[in-house]
Design an enzyme around this catalytic site. Structure first.
Site, PDB file in Angstrom:
ATOM      1  N   CYS A 190      26.677 167.671 -68.872  1.00 40.75           N
ATOM      2  CA  CYS A 190      27.781 166.690 -68.926  1.00 40.75           C
ATOM      3  C   CYS A 190      27.250 165.286 -69.192  1.00 40.75           C
ATOM      4  O   CYS A 190      28.020 164.382 -69.476  1.00 40.75           O
ATOM      5  CB  CYS A 190      28.543 166.640 -67.610  1.00 40.75           C
ATOM      6  SG  CYS A 190      29.248 168.197 -67.107  1.00 40.75           S
ATOM      7  N   HIS A 245      29.649 173.311 -65.913  1.00 46.52           N
ATOM      8  CA  HIS A 245      28.567 174.172 -66.419  1.00 46.52           C
ATOM      9  C   HIS A 245      28.113 175.229 -65.424  1.00 46.52           C
ATOM     10  O   HIS A 245      27.321 176.101 -65.787  1.00 46.52           O
ATOM     11  CB  HIS A 245      27.375 173.303 -66.836  1.00 46.52           C
ATOM     12  CG  HIS A 245      27.667 172.465 -68.037  1.00 46.52           C
ATOM     13  ND1 HIS A 245      28.234 171.218 -67.955  1.00 46.52           N
ATOM     14  CD2 HIS A 245      27.514 172.730 -69.351  1.00 46.52           C
ATOM     15  CE1 HIS A 245      28.389 170.729 -69.173  1.00 46.52           C
ATOM     16  NE2 HIS A 245      27.976 171.622 -70.034  1.00 46.52           N
ATOM     17  N   CYS A 249      24.089 166.112 -64.007  1.00 46.51           N
ATOM     18  CA  CYS A 249      24.192 167.320 -64.830  1.00 46.51           C
ATOM     19  C   CYS A 249      23.829 166.948 -66.262  1.00 46.51           C
ATOM     20  O   CYS A 249      24.480 166.081 -66.858  1.00 46.51           O
ATOM     21  CB  CYS A 249      25.604 167.912 -64.778  1.00 46.51           C
ATOM     22  SG  CYS A 249      25.809 169.227 -66.001  1.00 46.51           S
ATOM     23  N   LYS A 266      38.338 181.243 -72.820  1.00 47.05           N
ATOM     24  CA  LYS A 266      37.691 180.083 -73.428  1.00 47.05           C
ATOM     25  C   LYS A 266      36.793 180.545 -74.589  1.00 47.05           C
ATOM     26  O   LYS A 266      36.161 181.581 -74.492  1.00 47.05           O
ATOM     27  CB  LYS A 266      36.842 179.393 -72.353  1.00 47.05           C
ATOM     28  CG  LYS A 266      36.661 177.937 -72.613  1.00 47.05           C
ATOM     29  CD  LYS A 266      36.036 177.228 -71.453  1.00 47.05           C
ATOM     30  CE  LYS A 266      35.604 175.854 -71.960  1.00 47.05           C
ATOM     31  NZ  LYS A 266      35.034 175.007 -70.963  1.00 47.05           N
ATOM     32  N   HIS A 284      34.290 174.384 -84.967  1.00 47.01           N
ATOM     33  CA  HIS A 284      35.082 175.606 -84.769  1.00 47.01           C
ATOM     34  C   HIS A 284      36.569 175.274 -84.752  1.00 47.01           C
ATOM     35  O   HIS A 284      36.971 174.142 -85.047  1.00 47.01           O
ATOM     36  CB  HIS A 284      34.625 176.362 -83.523  1.00 47.01           C
ATOM     37  CG  HIS A 284      34.767 175.605 -82.229  1.00 47.01           C
ATOM     38  ND1 HIS A 284      35.933 175.017 -81.829  1.00 47.01           N
ATOM     39  CD2 HIS A 284      33.867 175.345 -81.240  1.00 47.01           C
ATOM     40  CE1 HIS A 284      35.767 174.445 -80.654  1.00 47.01           C
ATOM     41  NE2 HIS A 284      34.513 174.606 -80.283  1.00 47.01           N
ATOM     42  N   HIS A 338      37.823 171.921 -83.129  1.00 51.61           N
ATOM     43  CA  HIS A 338      37.586 170.705 -83.928  1.00 51.61           C
ATOM     44  C   HIS A 338      38.535 170.668 -85.124  1.00 51.61           C
ATOM     45  O   HIS A 338      39.049 169.627 -85.497  1.00 51.61           O
ATOM     46  CB  HIS A 338      36.135 170.655 -84.415  1.00 51.61           C
ATOM     47  CG  HIS A 338      35.127 170.869 -83.323  1.00 51.61           C
ATOM     48  ND1 HIS A 338      34.328 171.978 -83.259  1.00 51.61           N
ATOM     49  CD2 HIS A 338      34.827 170.123 -82.237  1.00 51.61           C
ATOM     50  CE1 HIS A 338      33.563 171.909 -82.190  1.00 51.61           C
ATOM     51  NE2 HIS A 338      33.851 170.787 -81.548  1.00 51.61           N
ATOM     52  N   CYS A 352      27.656 172.122 -60.796  1.00 49.91           N
ATOM     53  CA  CYS A 352      28.508 171.365 -61.711  1.00 49.91           C
ATOM     54  C   CYS A 352      29.775 172.185 -61.969  1.00 49.91           C
ATOM     55  O   CYS A 352      29.675 173.360 -62.324  1.00 49.91           O
ATOM     56  CB  CYS A 352      27.767 171.125 -63.021  1.00 49.91           C
ATOM     57  SG  CYS A 352      28.888 170.731 -64.387  1.00 49.91           S
ATOM     58  N   LYS A 364      30.134 180.604 -77.587  1.00 43.90           N
ATOM     59  CA  LYS A 364      29.167 181.300 -78.429  1.00 43.90           C
ATOM     60  C   LYS A 364      28.705 182.583 -77.742  1.00 43.90           C
ATOM     61  O   LYS A 364      28.601 183.633 -78.360  1.00 43.90           O
ATOM     62  CB  LYS A 364      27.970 180.373 -78.683  1.00 43.90           C
ATOM     63  CG  LYS A 364      27.753 180.235 -80.147  1.00 43.90           C
ATOM     64  CD  LYS A 364      26.633 179.439 -80.688  1.00 43.90           C
ATOM     65  CE  LYS A 364      25.667 178.647 -79.939  1.00 43.90           C
ATOM     66  NZ  LYS A 364      24.863 177.724 -80.603  1.00 43.90           N
TER      67      LYS A 364
HETATM   68  N1  MSP Z   1      31.522 163.525 -78.316  1.00 45.14           N
HETATM   69  C1  MSP Z   1      32.589 163.687 -77.418  1.00 45.14           C
HETATM   70  C2  MSP Z   1      33.759 162.812 -77.795  1.00 45.14           C
HETATM   71  C3  MSP Z   1      33.478 161.353 -77.915  1.00 45.14           C
HETATM   72  S1  MSP Z   1      34.846 160.473 -78.508  1.00 45.14           S
HETATM   73  C4  MSP Z   1      34.437 158.900 -78.330  1.00 45.14           C
HETATM   74  C5  MSP Z   1      33.026 165.138 -77.381  1.00 45.14           C
HETATM   75  N2  MSP Z   1      32.679 165.882 -78.435  1.00 45.14           N
HETATM   76  S2  MSP Z   1      33.051 167.441 -78.618  1.00 45.14           S
HETATM   77  O1  MSP Z   1      32.334 167.883 -79.788  1.00 45.14           O
HETATM   78  O2  MSP Z   1      32.816 168.162 -77.428  1.00 45.14           O
HETATM   79  O3  MSP Z   1      34.562 167.475 -79.010  1.00 45.14           O
HETATM   80  C6  MSP Z   1      35.577 167.611 -78.054  1.00 45.14           C
HETATM   81  C7  MSP Z   1      36.885 167.646 -78.801  1.00 45.14           C
HETATM   82  O4  MSP Z   1      36.888 168.721 -79.755  1.00 45.14           O
HETATM   83  C8  MSP Z   1      38.111 167.910 -77.955  1.00 45.14           C
HETATM   84  O5  MSP Z   1      38.569 166.769 -77.288  1.00 45.14           O
HETATM   85  C9  MSP Z   1      39.070 168.416 -79.017  1.00 45.14           C
HETATM   86  O6  MSP Z   1      39.496 167.366 -79.818  1.00 45.14           O
HETATM   87  C10 MSP Z   1      38.158 169.323 -79.832  1.00 45.14           C
HETATM   88  N3  MSP Z   1      38.057 170.648 -79.234  1.00 45.14           N
HETATM   89  C11 MSP Z   1      36.909 171.324 -78.954  1.00 45.14           C
HETATM   90  N4  MSP Z   1      37.242 172.544 -78.451  1.00 45.14           N
HETATM   91  C12 MSP Z   1      38.562 172.678 -78.374  1.00 45.14           C
HETATM   92  C13 MSP Z   1      39.448 173.738 -78.099  1.00 45.14           C
HETATM   93  N5  MSP Z   1      39.018 174.924 -77.687  1.00 45.14           N
HETATM   94  N6  MSP Z   1      40.769 173.524 -78.282  1.00 45.14           N
HETATM   95  C14 MSP Z   1      41.262 172.354 -78.774  1.00 45.14           C
HETATM   96  N7  MSP Z   1      40.463 171.347 -79.084  1.00 45.14           N
HETATM   97  C15 MSP Z   1      39.127 171.390 -78.710  1.00 45.14           C
HETATM   98  O7  MSP Z   1      33.689 165.519 -76.442  1.00 45.14           O
END
Ligand code: MSP
Length: 656
Positions: free
Chosen positions: A129, A146, A126, A296, A18, A21, A143, A299
């Site tokens: 997490c 969550h 949890c 935030k 999304h 990412h 938690c 989904k």
């Molecule tokens: N798998 C772990 C990271 C391991 S790194 C060794 C993880 N994955 S995640 O899919 O949850 O991705 C988190 C990351 O996605 C955030 O740190 C950021 O880079 C990005 N984002 C996800 N949602 C976000 C927002 N709403 N806003 C900005 N970036 C965010 O954590």
């Protein structure tokens, strides 16, 4: 040649990519391109994190094996990069055999060094997490993330002696100010480390409970904790320990993460590296969260923003520009299509697009589409070139520190300066008066500056930048560009070259018609421009006679109003009415604001007060001193009072 290694987090494969990412991916890509423009060798890593409870559960729900499921979602993340115009050098998956071997190698090394031990632990676990919580960390027994009740689990596990490296880590952070940035996150980590003893980290899960993970090399009854596995991707990808890439790019590693995963990157990862005898990474760059209308993204709320839809509607360059311009490094930002459309129209269509199009059209009208030769330089030209140099230097200094919003703001000083230059020099009058020599110089100054702007923009809008250069008759050649020299060099645009007659690179955009009230789970789908009827441009409707002009909500949203604390204030050396005020907005460096408040407030009265600041006002010099914002006051005929919040608010807090 310097080396620059940049990473995104590896994304969990339990949900589709999304906006969040996409943002991190675009930021990493823009940083890569910026370093390439500066002549550095850059390597950009992204990928997917595929082991652990979360993925095992998600795959179970859809009746697939974890690997089948991971293959499918990992593919969606791999496809995200080209959609948002990003070109990673490598895409790693934690199910790659080389990564699995590497994790086992590091585990064995740390185990043999005595930093992994077997012990018993009981705690509140949890599953969301994938970690244990202490009583103290739970909120009303739930938690904190969550809001679910964790399960109490007591079991034997392997632990990493993280506590052993606490003092070293504190010292390392103190000695390397750029290790974690911006400063607010460094301070957060330091206060966490200094507030008490760091616990050891549980790094295994018994196979009786979870099998979807990397087996511990020294005990086949356990798999590795997902974070210990995932963090090691950053060195696996480079071929640690003997790979060429590892020798080249480690430790020039610059990790990008959002604030959600600060602790694993700022505490687990450097202590793991230390225990494994690997040098610490260079910097951890922490950005804020994208919210959707201050909520935030989730989904269940049906407000998840899909990058592909935005790119299809507005174009890849415009989407990237908005994201890089809108989020102040380290702070949260709010995504709305109104804000996106407002910014695209103001910055791209009005400021840059008009300027570019006018420059091309005038070249055609006055010089048959050929870049003229410049003649003698006037004071106006010299002043504009100075402004351009400052703007480009500001862009480069800020970009190097991941402050893309500030960098673009700085470059737009030049864009606005050029628009003013056209008004001042009035090329149409020069033409009427047949002053072709001066007209040639003016047009050259405009076109050469457009070239410089286009080159800088390649970092953020590669597609538009290449087209802009093409329309200027100057091909994009990465090997020939030396961005660091652009503020100083002059005259790279060749006279005699042909420019395009017009450009429609940055058209005005319109808000799609509001979607009908959607069922909760549906994502509000922006309509294609052509399909939007009736069209609703983001422009203020004509105000009724006599009434103050009404503005659209999108116009209001352009204002970035923030609460800040006045750190100090002093009289302006050259202006009686002005005060030079240093305000903390929770950013790394305080803002200097030159305010016309000297006849109402003494410097002492202001110091320590919380004030409301227009934080995104274009910086400008007031009587020789740079001012980066405006302090708001409320006044009537008699009194002027500072505008402030009714109670204390963190510096940087948003007025919404
Ligand atoms: N798998 C772990 C990271 C391991 S790194 C060794 C993880 N994955 S995640 O899919 O949850 O991705 C988190 C990351 O996605 C955030 O740190 C950021 O880079 C990005 N984002 C996800 N949602 C976000 C927002 N709403 N806003 C900005 N970036 C965010 O954590």
């Amino acid at each position: 040649m310097s080396r620059f290694f940049v990473t995104t987090p590896i994304f969990y494969v339990n949900a589709k990519p999304h906006l969040g990412h996409a943002f991190t991916t675009i930021l990493a890509d823009s940083m890569t391109r910026f370093h390439q423009l500066m002549g550095d060798e850059a390597f950009f890593l992204t990928g997917t994190d595929e082991h652990g409870d979360k993925i095992a559960k998600a795959s179970e729900e859809v009746g697939q094996s974890p690997k089948e499921y991971a293959d499918q979602i990992s593919g969606l993340f791999r496809d995200l990069a080209p959609v948002v115009g990003a070109k990673p050098s490598q895409f790693i998956r934690t199910t790659d055999p080389e990564h699995i071997r590497n994790v086992q190698k590091v585990l064995q090394k740390v185990y043999e060094a005595g930093d992994i031990y077997f012990g018993e632990y009981g705690g509140h676990y949890c599953f969301g997490c994938e970690r244990f919580y202490t009583e103290k960390e739970l909120v009303d027994g739930m938690c904190p993330d969550h809001k679910t009740k964790p399960e109490y689990i007591a079991e034997k596990n392997y632990f990493f002696r993280m506590s052993k490296y606490q003092a070293w880590l504190i010292q390392h952070i103190n000695e390397n100010p750029d290790f974690i940035r911006p400063a607010r996150y460094r301070n957060e980590v330091l206060s966490l480390l200094e507030s008490g003893a760091l616990e050891d980290l549980c790094i295994s899960r018994p196979k009786s409970r979870l099998t979807w993970g990397i087996e511990l090399p020294f005990d086949p009854d356990f798999v590795c904790y997902v974070w210990f596995d995932a963090l090691l991707n950053y060195v696996s990808a480079l071929g640690y320990p003997r790979g060429e890439k590892f020798k080249k790019f480690w430790p020039a590693a610059n990790h990008i993460v959002a604030k959600d995963i600060l602790k694993p990157h700022a505490v687990f990862w450097p202590t793991m590296l230390k225990a494994a005898g690997i040098a610490p990474y260079q910097s951890l760059n922490v950005h804020g969260y994208w919210l959707v209308r201050d909520t935030k993204m989730s989904k269940s709320l049906g407000n998840v923003v899909e990058p592909k839809k935005m790119v299809d509607t507005y174009g890849v360059s415009a989407f990237r520009y908005f994201l890089m311009r809108e989020m102040a490094f380290g702070s949260d930002a709010s995504f709305t299509e109104e804000a996106l459309v407002g910014r695209l129209n103001a910055d791209l269509a009005n400021d840059l697009g008009n300027l570019f199009n006018r420059s091309l059209a005038m070249t055609h009208k006055y010089f048959e589409g050929k870049v003229p030769s410049p003649g003698d330089e006037s004071m106006e030209d010299a002043e504009l070139k100075r402004l351009g140099r400052d703007a480009m230097q500001g862009f480069q200094a800020n970009f190097a520190e991941f402050r893309t919003a500030r960098a673009l703001e700085s470059l737009w000083e030049l864009v606005r300066g050029l628009n003013k230059y056209i008004d001042q020099t009035a090329p149409w009058t020069l033409y009427k008066n047949k002053n072709m020599a001066r007209l040639g110089t003016v047009m050259y100054v405009l076109l050469e500056h457009m070239r410089k702007i286009a080159v800088h923009l390649w970092a953020v809008m590669p597609e538009a930048s290449v087209k802009m250069l093409d329309q200027l008759g100057a091909a994009f050649d990465l090997d020939k560009i030396v961005l660091s020299k652009e503020p100083e060099v002059w005259g790279l645009l060749e006279s005699g070259g042909t420019v395009a007659a017009t450009s429609n690179l940055f058209p005005r955009v319109e808000l799609p018609e509001p979607a009908p009230p959607a069922p909760k789970e549906a994502v509000a789908e922006p309509k294609k421009k052509e399909a939007a009827a009736p069209k609703k441009a983001v422009e203020a409707p004509a105000a009724p006679a006599g009434a103050p002009e009404a503005i659209e909500f999108a116009d209001f949203q352009k204002l970035d109003l923030r609460v800040g604390t006045v750190l100090s204030a002093a009289k302006h050396p050259d202006a009686d009415k002005l005060l030079v005020v240093q305000v903390s907005l929770g950013e790394e460096a305080p803002r200097q604001i030159v305010a016309g408040l000297a006849d109402r407030f003494s410097p002492e009265e202001l110091t320590g007060k919380q004030v409301v600041v227009v934080a995104n006002l274009a910086p400008r010099k007031l009587r020789g001193l740079m001012s980066q914002g405006m302090i708001l006051v409320a006044k009537d005929a008699e009194v002027t009072r500072l505008l402030t919040a009714a109670g204390a608010v963190d510096d940087g807090g948003k007025v919404a």
